[in-house]
Scaffold this active site. Structure first.
Site, PDB file in Angstrom:
ATOM      1  N   ARG A  16      53.192  41.252  46.365  1.00 50.83           N
ATOM      2  CA  ARG A  16      54.015  42.203  45.685  1.00 50.83           C
ATOM      3  C   ARG A  16      54.824  43.083  46.818  1.00 50.83           C
ATOM      4  NH1 ARG A  16      50.133  44.698  41.986  1.00 50.83           N
ATOM      5  NH2 ARG A  16      51.189  42.799  40.727  1.00 50.83           N
TER       6      ARG A  16
ATOM      7  N   ASP B  40      45.617  42.523  49.489  1.00 48.17           N
ATOM      8  CA  ASP B  40      45.127  43.004  48.617  1.00 48.17           C
ATOM      9  C   ASP B  40      43.734  42.139  47.841  1.00 48.17           C
ATOM     10  OD1 ASP B  40      44.744  42.886  45.457  1.00 48.17           O
ATOM     11  OD2 ASP B  40      46.212  44.457  45.348  1.00 48.17           O
TER      12      ASP B  40
ATOM     13  N   GLU C  34      38.850  38.679  38.449  1.00 44.38           N
ATOM     14  CA  GLU C  34      40.014  38.023  39.390  1.00 44.38           C
ATOM     15  C   GLU C  34      39.498  38.024  40.642  1.00 44.38           C
ATOM     16  OE1 GLU C  34      44.689  39.136  40.566  1.00 44.38           O
ATOM     17  OE2 GLU C  34      43.575  40.561  39.018  1.00 44.38           O
TER      18      GLU C  34
END
Length: 176
Positions: A23, A103, A123
């Site tokens: 991102r 991340d 996740e």
């Protein structure tokens, strides 16, 4: 970290462990930068996802990054109060006009009443297998989850009363 100058905009780039871009936040204004921390702010900044989709943040946010800790903290200023979104991540790196970090999926959300919620453990487990996270990484990341929770409970750093408000006032001095 080579510290960018206060008052300059930078891009924030989030990557995944395998090196893929996750991102990008187009523009965050540097409010305070040292060798070990960076405090920035943005409002309605353009965010581009890895698949090319874009969206804009909804509210002003104060961002706190560290070259030492395995997390970064975003204080979002909403009518209902300050909401924190904390990314469990690698320590940040600044190069070529961009702040970069990896991340690691785990997130800690903090509500205005100081309620804490750990997010995205499923996740994390999936990516840990898919990207073959190194053996000791689990221990480092969960240690920093606990450090983060201590900071929240003790109201230190970005969680200290007035911290977000102070830096938001500084941000407003730069706006047109």
């Amino acid at each position: 970290m080579v510290a960018p100058q206060n008052g300059t905009p930078l891009e924030i780039r989030s990557y995944k462990h395998n090196g893929s871009l996750h991102r990008v936040w187009e523009k965050t204004l540097v409010l305070n930068s040292t060798k070990t921390t960076l405090i920035g702010a943005n409002d309605k900044t353009l965010v581009t996802e890895s698949d090319g989709k874009t969206w804009r943040t909804r509210e002003p946010a104060i961002c706190y990054f560290s070259t030492k800790h395995w997390y970064n903290i975003i204080g979002m200023i909403r009518p209902s109060g300050i909401h924190y979104y904390c990314n469990i991540s690698s320590p940040c790196l600044y190069e070529y006009g961009a702040l970069k970090y990896i991340d690691y999926d785990l997130d800690v959300k903090v509500f205005p009443d100081r309620t804490i919620k750990l997010l995205d453990e499923d996740e994390y487990e999936l990516h840990k297998k898919e990207m073959q996270y190194p053996h000791g990484l689990d221990e480092i990341l969960y240690h920093h989850v606990n450090l983060l929770k201590q900071q929240i409970h003790q109201q230190k750093g970005p969680f200290a009363p007035g911290f977000i408000d102070y830096w938001y006032e500084q941000f407003l001095t730069y706006r047109f």
